[in-house]
Design an enzyme around this catalytic site. Structure first.
Site, PDB file in Angstrom:
ATOM      1  N   ASP A  51      -1.079   3.622   1.842  1.00 61.01           N
ATOM      2  CA  ASP A  51      -0.629   4.411   0.703  1.00 61.01           C
ATOM      3  C   ASP A  51       0.907   4.441   0.634  1.00 61.01           C
ATOM      4  OD1 ASP A  51      -1.527   6.372  -1.387  1.00 61.01           O
ATOM      5  OD2 ASP A  51      -0.214   7.702  -0.256  1.00 61.01           O
ATOM      6  N   GLU A  92      -4.068  -6.782  18.089  1.00 62.48           N
ATOM      7  CA  GLU A  92      -4.717  -6.389  19.364  1.00 62.48           C
ATOM      8  C   GLU A  92      -6.237  -6.382  19.215  1.00 62.48           C
ATOM      9  OE1 GLU A  92      -3.191  -2.491  20.276  1.00 62.48           O
ATOM     10  OE2 GLU A  92      -1.119  -3.191  20.214  1.00 62.48           O
TER      11      GLU A  92
HETATM   12  C1  NOJ Z   1      -1.001   6.719  -4.168  1.00 67.30           C
HETATM   13  C2  NOJ Z   1      -2.417   7.182  -4.306  1.00 67.30           C
HETATM   14  O1  NOJ Z   1      -3.193   6.126  -4.815  1.00 67.30           O
HETATM   15  C3  NOJ Z   1      -2.370   8.380  -5.212  1.00 67.30           C
HETATM   16  O2  NOJ Z   1      -3.652   8.761  -5.623  1.00 67.30           O
HETATM   17  C4  NOJ Z   1      -1.638   9.480  -4.496  1.00 67.30           C
HETATM   18  O3  NOJ Z   1      -1.490  10.587  -5.366  1.00 67.30           O
HETATM   19  C5  NOJ Z   1      -0.247   9.029  -4.057  1.00 67.30           C
HETATM   20  N1  NOJ Z   1      -0.252   7.723  -3.477  1.00 67.30           N
HETATM   21  C6  NOJ Z   1       0.344   9.980  -3.059  1.00 67.30           C
HETATM   22  O4  NOJ Z   1      -0.317   9.867  -1.831  1.00 67.30           O
END
Ligand code: NOJ
Length: 510
Positions: A193, A244
Protein backbone atom coordinates in the site's frame (compact mmCIF):
# COMPACT_ATOMS: atom_id res chain seq x y z
CA UNK A 1 -4.29 -12.89 -13.65
CA UNK A 2 -4.88 -11.60 -10.17
CA UNK A 3 -8.36 -10.98 -8.78
CA UNK A 4 -8.77 -8.29 -6.15
CA UNK A 5 -11.08 -9.22 -3.30
CA UNK A 6 -12.32 -6.27 -1.26
CA UNK A 7 -13.03 -8.56 1.67
CA UNK A 8 -15.81 -6.67 3.40
CA UNK A 9 -17.85 -6.58 0.19
CA UNK A 10 -17.18 -10.03 -1.25
CA UNK A 11 -19.20 -12.57 0.77
CA UNK A 12 -20.48 -12.66 4.34
CA UNK A 13 -20.49 -15.97 6.23
CA UNK A 14 -21.77 -14.89 9.67
CA UNK A 15 -24.77 -12.76 8.79
CA UNK A 16 -23.55 -9.40 10.07
CA UNK A 17 -23.78 -7.72 6.66
CA UNK A 18 -20.00 -7.40 6.24
CA UNK A 19 -17.92 -9.76 4.12
CA UNK A 20 -15.35 -11.94 5.88
CA UNK A 21 -12.59 -14.48 5.38
CA UNK A 22 -14.85 -17.53 5.71
CA UNK A 23 -17.21 -15.95 3.17
CA UNK A 24 -14.32 -15.57 0.77
CA UNK A 25 -13.22 -19.16 1.39
CA UNK A 26 -16.73 -20.42 0.61
CA UNK A 27 -16.64 -18.65 -2.77
CA UNK A 28 -13.14 -19.68 -3.88
CA UNK A 29 -14.72 -22.27 -6.18
CA UNK A 30 -16.36 -19.43 -8.12
CA UNK A 31 -12.97 -17.78 -8.54
CA UNK A 32 -11.28 -20.99 -9.65
CA UNK A 33 -14.04 -21.50 -12.19
CA UNK A 34 -13.65 -17.92 -13.40
CA UNK A 35 -10.10 -18.88 -14.35
CA UNK A 36 -7.91 -16.62 -12.28
CA UNK A 37 -4.42 -17.45 -10.96
CA UNK A 38 -4.30 -15.55 -7.68
CA UNK A 39 -6.39 -13.62 -5.20
CA UNK A 40 -5.27 -10.35 -3.61
CA UNK A 41 -7.16 -9.70 -0.39
CA UNK A 42 -7.49 -6.13 0.92
CA UNK A 43 -6.61 -5.77 4.64
CA UNK A 44 -8.41 -7.98 7.13
CA UNK A 45 -6.09 -7.18 10.06
CA UNK A 46 -7.18 -5.86 13.43
CA UNK A 47 -8.38 -2.35 12.75
CA UNK A 48 -10.80 0.30 13.98
CA UNK A 49 -11.92 0.47 10.32
CA UNK A 50 -11.64 4.21 9.88
CA UNK A 51 -10.32 3.62 6.37
CA UNK A 52 -11.79 0.22 5.57
CA UNK A 53 -8.94 -1.62 7.30
CA UNK A 54 -6.09 0.44 5.80
CA UNK A 55 -5.73 1.73 9.35
CA UNK A 56 -3.98 -1.29 10.84
CA UNK A 57 -3.82 -1.79 14.59
CA UNK A 58 -2.08 -5.16 14.47
CA UNK A 59 -0.70 -6.58 11.23
CA UNK A 60 -0.34 -10.09 12.66
CA UNK A 61 -3.98 -10.71 13.61
CA UNK A 62 -7.30 -10.92 11.79
CA UNK A 63 -9.94 -8.44 12.92
CA UNK A 64 -12.95 -10.14 14.57
CA UNK A 65 -15.09 -8.44 11.91
CA UNK A 66 -13.37 -10.59 9.28
CA UNK A 67 -12.86 -13.80 11.25
CA UNK A 68 -10.34 -15.26 13.58
CA UNK A 69 -6.74 -16.24 13.20
CA UNK A 70 -7.47 -19.77 12.03
CA UNK A 71 -9.43 -18.37 9.06
CA UNK A 72 -6.23 -17.12 7.46
CA UNK A 73 -4.38 -20.46 7.20
CA UNK A 74 -7.65 -22.14 6.20
CA UNK A 75 -8.13 -19.62 3.41
CA UNK A 76 -4.57 -20.08 2.19
CA UNK A 77 -4.82 -23.88 2.34
CA UNK A 78 -8.13 -23.98 0.46
CA UNK A 79 -6.88 -21.54 -2.17
CA UNK A 80 -3.76 -23.64 -2.71
CA UNK A 81 -5.89 -26.79 -2.99
CA UNK A 82 -7.77 -25.08 -5.83
CA UNK A 83 -4.55 -23.97 -7.50
CA UNK A 84 -4.94 -20.32 -6.52
CA UNK A 85 -2.21 -18.19 -4.95
CA UNK A 86 -2.91 -15.71 -2.19
CA UNK A 87 -1.56 -12.16 -1.96
CA UNK A 88 -2.10 -10.08 1.15
CA UNK A 89 -2.05 -6.32 1.53
CA UNK A 90 0.65 -4.77 3.70
CA UNK A 91 0.27 -1.15 4.79
CA UNK A 92 3.73 0.26 5.61
CA UNK A 93 3.17 4.01 5.22
CA UNK A 94 1.07 4.41 8.34
CA UNK A 95 -0.51 2.56 11.23
CA UNK A 96 -3.83 3.04 12.98
CA UNK A 97 -3.76 5.58 15.80
CA UNK A 98 -4.68 2.58 17.99
CA UNK A 99 -1.46 0.75 17.12
CA UNK A 100 0.61 0.01 20.24
CA UNK A 101 3.45 2.17 18.88
CA UNK A 102 1.26 5.22 18.39
CA UNK A 103 -0.41 4.88 21.77
CA UNK A 104 3.03 4.67 23.34
CA UNK A 105 4.14 7.72 21.35
CA UNK A 106 1.20 9.80 22.57
CA UNK A 107 1.76 8.69 26.15
CA UNK A 108 5.51 9.27 26.15
CA UNK A 109 5.38 12.91 25.04
CA UNK A 110 7.57 15.29 23.01
CA UNK A 111 11.18 14.34 22.41
CA UNK A 112 10.68 10.72 23.50
CA UNK A 113 12.14 7.76 21.57
CA UNK A 114 8.55 6.47 21.20
CA UNK A 115 7.67 9.54 19.11
CA UNK A 116 10.65 8.99 16.81
CA UNK A 117 8.86 6.10 15.06
CA UNK A 118 6.34 8.63 13.66
CA UNK A 119 6.67 12.20 12.42
CA UNK A 120 5.98 14.42 15.43
CA UNK A 121 7.02 18.06 15.08
CA UNK A 122 6.44 21.38 16.80
CA UNK A 123 3.99 23.70 15.08
CA UNK A 124 4.68 27.09 13.57
CA UNK A 125 3.33 30.44 14.70
CA UNK A 126 3.77 31.98 18.10
CA UNK A 127 2.26 29.25 20.19
CA UNK A 128 2.93 26.49 17.67
CA UNK A 129 -0.71 26.67 16.66
CA UNK A 130 0.01 26.33 12.93
CA UNK A 131 0.88 23.00 11.28
CA UNK A 132 4.59 22.40 10.57
CA UNK A 133 4.09 22.43 6.77
CA UNK A 134 1.34 23.16 4.26
CA UNK A 135 1.01 19.50 3.25
CA UNK A 136 -2.53 18.24 2.65
CA UNK A 137 -4.10 14.89 3.42
CA UNK A 138 -5.15 12.82 0.40
CA UNK A 139 -8.60 12.63 1.99
CA UNK A 140 -8.86 16.42 2.39
CA UNK A 141 -7.78 18.86 5.10
CA UNK A 142 -4.30 19.39 6.52
CA UNK A 143 -1.86 16.46 6.72
CA UNK A 144 -1.06 17.35 10.36
CA UNK A 145 -3.08 16.96 13.54
CA UNK A 146 -2.14 18.42 16.90
CA UNK A 147 -1.71 16.11 19.88
CA UNK A 148 -3.02 17.21 23.28
CA UNK A 149 0.48 18.31 24.40
CA UNK A 150 0.84 20.66 21.42
CA UNK A 151 3.07 18.68 19.05
CA UNK A 152 1.76 17.89 15.57
CA UNK A 153 1.89 14.51 13.85
CA UNK A 154 1.87 13.79 10.13
CA UNK A 155 -0.83 11.77 8.38
CA UNK A 156 -0.97 11.78 4.59
CA UNK A 157 -4.35 10.05 4.91
CA UNK A 158 -6.82 10.29 7.85
CA UNK A 159 -5.71 11.63 11.27
CA UNK A 160 -6.34 8.08 12.53
CA UNK A 161 -3.56 6.91 10.15
CA UNK A 162 -0.33 8.50 11.45
CA UNK A 163 2.63 8.14 9.06
CA UNK A 164 5.54 6.01 10.19
CA UNK A 165 9.09 7.34 10.11
CA UNK A 166 10.92 5.05 7.68
CA UNK A 167 14.27 6.52 8.63
CA UNK A 168 13.87 4.72 11.95
CA UNK A 169 15.61 1.30 12.04
CA UNK A 170 12.89 -0.26 14.20
CA UNK A 171 10.27 0.56 11.59
CA UNK A 172 12.33 -1.14 8.91
CA UNK A 173 13.01 -4.17 11.09
CA UNK A 174 9.36 -4.51 12.09
CA UNK A 175 8.13 -4.72 8.50
CA UNK A 176 10.81 -7.17 7.45
CA UNK A 177 9.74 -9.37 10.37
CA UNK A 178 6.16 -9.00 9.35
CA UNK A 179 6.89 -10.14 5.81
CA UNK A 180 8.66 -13.20 7.21
CA UNK A 181 5.71 -13.85 9.50
CA UNK A 182 3.22 -14.07 6.61
CA UNK A 183 5.53 -15.72 4.09
CA UNK A 184 6.18 -18.43 6.69
CA UNK A 185 2.41 -18.95 6.88
CA UNK A 186 2.20 -19.76 3.19
CA UNK A 187 1.20 -16.40 1.75
CA UNK A 188 2.41 -16.18 -1.86
CA UNK A 189 2.74 -12.46 -2.27
CA UNK A 190 2.23 -8.99 -0.92
CA UNK A 191 0.57 -5.90 -2.35
CA UNK A 192 2.32 -2.85 -0.92
CA UNK A 193 0.00 0.00 0.00
CA UNK A 194 1.19 3.53 -0.87
CA UNK A 195 4.56 2.13 -1.89
CA UNK A 196 5.62 5.54 -3.21
CA UNK A 197 4.96 7.41 0.04
CA UNK A 198 7.16 5.87 2.72
CA UNK A 199 9.95 8.44 2.84
CA UNK A 200 9.60 12.12 3.58
CA UNK A 201 12.08 14.89 2.86
CA UNK A 202 13.70 15.39 6.30
CA UNK A 203 13.81 19.16 5.70
CA UNK A 204 9.97 19.17 5.62
CA UNK A 205 9.74 21.96 3.03
CA UNK A 206 6.43 23.62 2.25
CA UNK A 207 4.82 22.72 -1.02
CA UNK A 208 3.77 26.28 -1.62
CA UNK A 209 1.17 25.39 -4.23
CA UNK A 210 -2.55 26.00 -4.06
CA UNK A 211 -4.73 23.49 -2.26
CA UNK A 212 -6.03 21.65 -5.32
CA UNK A 213 -2.54 21.16 -6.63
CA UNK A 214 -1.19 19.99 -3.30
CA UNK A 215 -3.72 17.18 -3.00
CA UNK A 216 -3.10 15.91 -6.55
CA UNK A 217 0.25 17.34 -7.65
CA UNK A 218 0.57 17.37 -11.44
CA UNK A 219 4.28 16.63 -11.43
CA UNK A 220 5.77 14.86 -8.48
CA UNK A 221 9.45 15.11 -9.33
CA UNK A 222 11.20 16.70 -6.39
CA UNK A 223 8.11 16.25 -4.26
CA UNK A 224 8.80 16.12 -0.49
CA UNK A 225 6.75 13.00 0.23
CA UNK A 226 5.86 11.14 -2.97
CA UNK A 227 8.23 8.87 -4.86
CA UNK A 228 11.48 9.80 -3.08
CA UNK A 229 14.50 7.93 -4.41
CA UNK A 230 15.32 6.45 -1.02
CA UNK A 231 12.26 4.18 -1.03
CA UNK A 232 14.09 1.85 -3.37
CA UNK A 233 16.54 0.78 -0.65
CA UNK A 234 13.57 -0.40 1.37
CA UNK A 235 12.31 -2.57 -1.49
CA UNK A 236 15.76 -3.99 -2.20
CA UNK A 237 15.77 -5.21 1.38
CA UNK A 238 12.23 -6.60 1.02
CA UNK A 239 13.19 -8.46 -2.13
CA UNK A 240 15.92 -10.22 -0.14
CA UNK A 241 13.37 -11.20 2.50
CA UNK A 242 11.10 -12.69 -0.17
CA UNK A 243 14.10 -14.54 -1.57
CA UNK A 244 14.59 -16.30 1.78
CA UNK A 245 11.35 -18.14 0.96
CA UNK A 246 12.32 -19.23 -2.55
CA UNK A 247 11.82 -17.69 -5.98
CA UNK A 248 8.01 -17.67 -6.07
CA UNK A 249 6.99 -15.07 -3.49
CA UNK A 250 6.01 -11.84 -5.24
CA UNK A 251 5.39 -8.19 -4.53
CA UNK A 252 3.11 -5.78 -6.31
CA UNK A 253 3.54 -2.09 -5.62
CA UNK A 254 0.76 0.43 -5.36
CA UNK A 255 2.81 3.36 -6.59
CA UNK A 256 1.02 6.37 -8.02
CA UNK A 257 3.88 7.99 -9.89
CA UNK A 258 4.03 10.40 -12.79
CA UNK A 259 5.66 8.52 -15.57
CA UNK A 260 6.30 4.94 -16.67
CA UNK A 261 10.05 5.42 -16.22
CA UNK A 262 9.47 6.35 -12.55
CA UNK A 263 7.29 3.27 -12.16
CA UNK A 264 9.96 1.11 -13.79
CA UNK A 265 12.34 2.01 -10.96
CA UNK A 266 10.16 0.03 -8.54
CA UNK A 267 10.49 -3.14 -10.60
CA UNK A 268 14.21 -3.21 -11.30
CA UNK A 269 15.63 -6.72 -11.04
CA UNK A 270 16.60 -6.46 -7.36
CA UNK A 271 13.40 -4.69 -6.25
CA UNK A 272 9.71 -5.53 -6.58
CA UNK A 273 8.34 -7.98 -9.11
CA UNK A 274 5.43 -5.94 -10.41
CA UNK A 275 3.64 -2.62 -9.93
CA UNK A 276 0.14 -1.52 -10.82
CA UNK A 277 0.00 0.41 -14.04
CA UNK A 278 -2.31 3.26 -13.15
CA UNK A 279 -1.65 5.12 -16.41
CA UNK A 280 -3.76 2.47 -18.14
CA UNK A 281 -6.50 2.78 -15.52
CA UNK A 282 -6.48 6.58 -15.82
CA UNK A 283 -6.60 6.57 -19.63
CA UNK A 284 -9.74 7.73 -21.43
CA UNK A 285 -11.59 5.60 -23.95
CA UNK A 286 -9.50 6.96 -26.79
CA UNK A 287 -7.49 4.86 -29.24
CA UNK A 288 -4.48 7.15 -29.61
CA UNK A 289 -4.19 7.73 -25.85
CA UNK A 290 -4.47 4.03 -25.06
CA UNK A 291 -1.90 3.13 -27.67
CA UNK A 292 0.49 5.65 -26.25
CA UNK A 293 0.07 4.33 -22.70
CA UNK A 294 0.55 0.76 -23.89
CA UNK A 295 3.70 1.63 -25.82
CA UNK A 296 5.22 3.74 -23.07
CA UNK A 297 4.48 1.06 -20.49
CA UNK A 298 5.98 -1.77 -22.49
CA UNK A 299 9.02 0.30 -23.32
CA UNK A 300 9.72 1.52 -19.78
CA UNK A 301 9.13 -1.82 -18.08
CA UNK A 302 10.84 -3.76 -20.87
CA UNK A 303 13.93 -1.63 -20.25
CA UNK A 304 14.26 -3.09 -16.74
CA UNK A 305 13.12 -6.58 -17.76
CA UNK A 306 9.87 -6.41 -15.74
CA UNK A 307 6.48 -7.66 -16.91
CA UNK A 308 3.76 -5.08 -17.53
CA UNK A 309 0.53 -5.20 -15.55
CA UNK A 310 -2.84 -3.83 -16.60
CA UNK A 311 -5.73 -2.77 -14.42
CA UNK A 312 -9.04 -1.06 -15.16
CA UNK A 313 -10.69 -0.85 -11.74
CA UNK A 314 -9.98 -1.21 -8.04
CA UNK A 315 -11.55 -0.29 -4.70
CA UNK A 316 -10.31 3.32 -4.92
CA UNK A 317 -11.63 4.46 -8.30
CA UNK A 318 -14.96 4.82 -10.09
CA UNK A 319 -15.83 1.50 -11.72
CA UNK A 320 -14.92 1.49 -15.41
CA UNK A 321 -18.41 0.66 -16.72
CA UNK A 322 -19.34 4.08 -15.34
CA UNK A 323 -16.05 5.78 -16.28
CA UNK A 324 -16.37 4.67 -19.88
CA UNK A 325 -20.07 5.42 -19.79
CA UNK A 326 -21.16 2.19 -21.41
CA UNK A 327 -21.15 -1.56 -20.67
CA UNK A 328 -20.20 -2.26 -24.32
CA UNK A 329 -17.00 -0.30 -23.84
CA UNK A 330 -16.29 -2.17 -20.63
CA UNK A 331 -16.62 -5.46 -22.54
CA UNK A 332 -14.27 -4.25 -25.26
CA UNK A 333 -11.83 -2.90 -22.67
CA UNK A 334 -11.74 -6.31 -20.97
CA UNK A 335 -10.71 -7.99 -24.23
CA UNK A 336 -8.08 -5.31 -24.81
CA UNK A 337 -6.62 -5.65 -21.32
CA UNK A 338 -6.57 -9.43 -21.32
CA UNK A 339 -4.83 -9.53 -24.72
CA UNK A 340 -1.95 -7.26 -23.73
CA UNK A 341 1.49 -8.66 -22.86
CA UNK A 342 1.97 -9.17 -19.12
CA UNK A 343 -0.32 -9.64 -16.14
CA UNK A 344 -3.78 -8.27 -15.45
CA UNK A 345 -5.70 -7.36 -12.30
CA UNK A 346 -9.47 -7.69 -12.08
CA UNK A 347 -11.47 -6.00 -9.36
CA UNK A 348 -14.33 -8.01 -7.87
CA UNK A 349 -17.58 -7.32 -9.67
CA UNK A 350 -16.06 -6.11 -12.92
CA UNK A 351 -16.68 -9.62 -14.27
CA UNK A 352 -20.36 -9.01 -13.46
CA UNK A 353 -20.35 -5.62 -15.19
CA UNK A 354 -21.20 -3.77 -11.97
CA UNK A 355 -21.41 -0.02 -12.28
CA UNK A 356 -20.46 2.61 -9.72
CA UNK A 357 -23.34 3.10 -7.28
CA UNK A 358 -23.59 6.86 -7.42
CA UNK A 359 -26.73 7.39 -5.37
CA UNK A 360 -25.81 5.87 -2.01
CA UNK A 361 -27.64 7.79 0.71
CA UNK A 362 -25.34 10.23 2.49
CA UNK A 363 -25.96 8.63 5.88
CA UNK A 364 -24.36 5.33 4.82
CA UNK A 365 -21.17 6.83 3.35
CA UNK A 366 -18.22 5.34 5.23
CA UNK A 367 -15.20 6.58 3.27
CA UNK A 368 -13.26 9.13 5.37
CA UNK A 369 -13.08 11.33 2.26
CA UNK A 370 -16.73 12.31 2.79
CA UNK A 371 -16.14 13.84 6.23
CA UNK A 372 -12.62 15.10 5.61
CA UNK A 373 -13.67 16.99 2.47
CA UNK A 374 -16.44 18.77 4.36
CA UNK A 375 -19.03 16.74 2.41
CA UNK A 376 -17.77 17.92 -0.96
CA UNK A 377 -16.32 14.58 -2.15
CA UNK A 378 -18.48 11.49 -1.66
CA UNK A 379 -15.46 9.21 -1.77
CA UNK A 380 -15.04 5.62 -2.85
CA UNK A 381 -18.01 3.74 -1.39
CA UNK A 382 -19.75 3.58 -4.78
CA UNK A 383 -17.28 0.95 -6.01
CA UNK A 384 -17.36 -0.99 -2.73
CA UNK A 385 -20.99 -2.10 -2.61
CA UNK A 386 -21.37 -5.79 -1.62
CA UNK A 387 -21.46 -8.22 -4.53
CA UNK A 388 -24.74 -9.67 -5.81
CA UNK A 389 -24.43 -13.47 -5.86
CA UNK A 390 -27.93 -14.85 -6.38
CA UNK A 391 -31.66 -14.34 -5.97
CA UNK A 392 -33.93 -11.51 -7.04
CA UNK A 393 -33.72 -9.04 -4.16
CA UNK A 394 -31.05 -7.60 -1.84
CA UNK A 395 -28.93 -8.96 -0.20
CA UNK A 396 -28.61 -11.16 -3.31
CA UNK A 397 -27.00 -14.04 -1.44
CA UNK A 398 -24.22 -11.81 -0.08
CA UNK A 399 -25.22 -12.57 3.51
CA UNK A 400 -27.26 -15.29 5.11
CA UNK A 401 -28.42 -13.10 8.00
CA UNK A 402 -30.99 -10.36 8.45
CA UNK A 403 -28.53 -7.58 9.12
CA UNK A 404 -28.47 -5.05 6.29
CA UNK A 405 -25.43 -5.18 4.03
CA UNK A 406 -22.91 -2.52 5.17
CA UNK A 407 -23.71 -0.57 2.02
CA UNK A 408 -27.09 -1.04 0.32
CA UNK A 409 -27.22 -2.79 -3.06
CA UNK A 410 -29.26 -1.41 -5.98
CA UNK A 411 -32.44 -3.44 -6.69
CA UNK A 412 -31.63 -3.75 -10.40
CA UNK A 413 -28.56 -5.84 -9.56
CA UNK A 414 -31.02 -8.76 -9.69
CA UNK A 415 -30.04 -9.00 -13.36
CA UNK A 416 -26.34 -8.87 -12.59
CA UNK A 417 -26.00 -11.61 -9.98
CA UNK A 418 -23.36 -14.26 -10.58
CA UNK A 419 -26.18 -16.81 -10.63
CA UNK A 420 -28.20 -14.94 -13.27
CA UNK A 421 -25.15 -14.52 -15.50
CA UNK A 422 -23.62 -17.97 -15.05
CA UNK A 423 -26.05 -19.63 -17.42
CA UNK A 424 -25.75 -16.99 -20.13
CA UNK A 425 -22.64 -17.12 -22.34
CA UNK A 426 -23.54 -13.65 -23.67
CA UNK A 427 -23.30 -12.11 -20.20
CA UNK A 428 -20.33 -10.15 -18.87
CA UNK A 429 -19.46 -13.13 -16.69
CA UNK A 430 -19.65 -15.39 -19.74
CA UNK A 431 -17.29 -13.07 -21.60
CA UNK A 432 -14.74 -12.98 -18.76
CA UNK A 433 -14.85 -16.76 -18.36
CA UNK A 434 -14.35 -17.32 -22.08
CA UNK A 435 -11.57 -14.73 -22.26
CA UNK A 436 -9.75 -16.12 -19.24
CA UNK A 437 -10.04 -19.68 -20.55
CA UNK A 438 -8.62 -18.60 -23.92
CA UNK A 439 -5.89 -16.63 -22.20
CA UNK A 440 -4.82 -19.73 -20.29
CA UNK A 441 -4.77 -21.97 -23.33
CA UNK A 442 -3.47 -19.72 -26.06
CA UNK A 443 0.33 -19.79 -26.35
CA UNK A 444 0.44 -16.18 -27.61
CA UNK A 445 -1.23 -14.69 -24.54
CA UNK A 446 0.29 -13.69 -21.20
CA UNK A 447 3.92 -12.57 -21.26
CA UNK A 448 5.54 -11.65 -24.58
CA UNK A 449 5.36 -8.81 -27.06
CA UNK A 450 2.86 -7.27 -29.46
CA UNK A 451 3.05 -5.86 -32.99
CA UNK A 452 0.74 -3.05 -34.05
CA UNK A 453 -1.02 -3.50 -37.40
CA UNK A 454 -2.10 -0.69 -39.69
CA UNK A 455 -5.66 0.37 -38.89
CA UNK A 456 -7.86 3.42 -39.42
CA UNK A 457 -7.93 6.21 -36.83
CA UNK A 458 -9.75 5.09 -33.72
CA UNK A 459 -9.04 1.38 -34.25
CA UNK A 460 -6.44 -0.54 -32.26
CA UNK A 461 -5.16 -3.64 -34.01
CA UNK A 462 -2.25 -5.78 -32.90
CA UNK A 463 -0.97 -9.28 -33.29
CA UNK A 464 0.88 -11.57 -30.94
CA UNK A 465 2.73 -14.71 -31.93
CA UNK A 466 1.88 -17.40 -32.59
CA UNK A 467 -1.17 -16.59 -34.65
CA UNK A 468 -3.21 -14.26 -32.41
CA UNK A 469 -4.81 -10.92 -33.21
CA UNK A 470 -6.84 -8.36 -31.29
CA UNK A 471 -8.92 -5.55 -32.77
CA UNK A 472 -10.65 -2.89 -30.68
CA UNK A 473 -12.85 -0.39 -32.44
CA UNK A 474 -13.04 2.96 -30.63
CA UNK A 475 -14.14 4.80 -33.78
CA UNK A 476 -17.68 5.67 -34.87
CA UNK A 477 -17.58 3.38 -37.94
CA UNK A 478 -17.79 -0.41 -38.17
CA UNK A 479 -14.43 -1.99 -39.00
CA UNK A 480 -14.08 -4.66 -41.70
CA UNK A 481 -11.87 -7.57 -40.63
CA UNK A 482 -9.25 -8.94 -43.03
CA UNK A 483 -10.28 -12.10 -44.88
CA UNK A 484 -7.69 -14.50 -43.47
CA UNK A 485 -8.82 -14.48 -39.85
CA UNK A 486 -11.22 -16.44 -37.68
CA UNK A 487 -12.98 -14.85 -34.71
CA UNK A 488 -12.07 -16.58 -31.45
CA UNK A 489 -14.06 -14.30 -29.18
CA UNK A 490 -16.07 -11.12 -29.62
CA UNK A 491 -17.12 -8.57 -27.02
CA UNK A 492 -20.59 -8.45 -28.63
CA UNK A 493 -22.44 -9.27 -31.83
CA UNK A 494 -20.62 -8.39 -35.05
CA UNK A 495 -22.28 -6.15 -37.61
CA UNK A 496 -22.38 -8.17 -40.80
CA UNK A 497 -18.94 -9.60 -40.06
CA UNK A 498 -17.59 -6.16 -39.10
CA UNK A 499 -16.47 -5.02 -35.63
CA UNK A 500 -19.00 -2.39 -34.52
CA UNK A 501 -18.05 0.83 -32.68
CA UNK A 502 -17.07 0.04 -29.08
CA UNK A 503 -16.57 -3.61 -30.00
CA UNK A 504 -13.49 -5.83 -29.74
CA UNK A 505 -12.53 -9.22 -31.14
CA UNK A 506 -9.84 -11.79 -30.58
CA UNK A 507 -8.71 -13.43 -33.79
CA UNK A 508 -6.83 -16.44 -35.06
CA UNK A 509 -5.10 -16.46 -38.41
CA UNK A 510 -6.75 -19.14 -40.50
C1 NOJ B 1 -4.45 2.94 -0.90
C2 NOJ B 1 -5.61 2.04 -0.61
O1 NOJ B 1 -5.92 1.32 -1.78
C3 NOJ B 1 -6.72 2.94 -0.15
O2 NOJ B 1 -7.94 2.26 -0.08
C4 NOJ B 1 -6.31 3.54 1.17
O3 NOJ B 1 -7.30 4.47 1.58
C5 NOJ B 1 -4.98 4.27 1.07
N1 NOJ B 1 -4.00 3.53 0.33
C6 NOJ B 1 -4.41 4.56 2.42
O4 NOJ B 1 -3.96 3.38 3.03
Amino acid sequence: MVYEVYVRSFADSNGDGTGDLAGLRSRLGYLAELGIDAVWTTPWYRSPMVDGGYDVEDHREADPLFGSDHDVPELVAEAHRLGLRVLIDVVPNHTSDRHRWFRAALAAGPGSPERARYHFRPGRGRGGELPPTDWRSVFGGPAWTRAADGEWFLHLFAPEQPDLNWDHPEVRAEFEDLLRFWFARGVDGVRIDVAHGLLKDPAFPDLGADEEEIAQPPDRSGHPHWDLDGVHDIYRAWRKVAGEFGPDRVFVAEAWVDRPDRLARYVRPDELHTAFNFDFLRCDWDAAALREVIDRTLEALGAVGAPATWVLSNHDVVRHVTRFGDPRRARAAALLMLALPGGAYLYQGEELGLEEVEDLPEEVLADPTWERSGHTRRGRDGCRVPLPWSGSAPPFGFTAGDAPTWLPQPAHWAELTAEAQAADPGSMLGLYRAALATRREHPALGDGTLTWRPAPDGVLSFTREPGFGCVVNLSAEPYELPGDVRVLLASGPLDDGRVPPDGAVWLARS
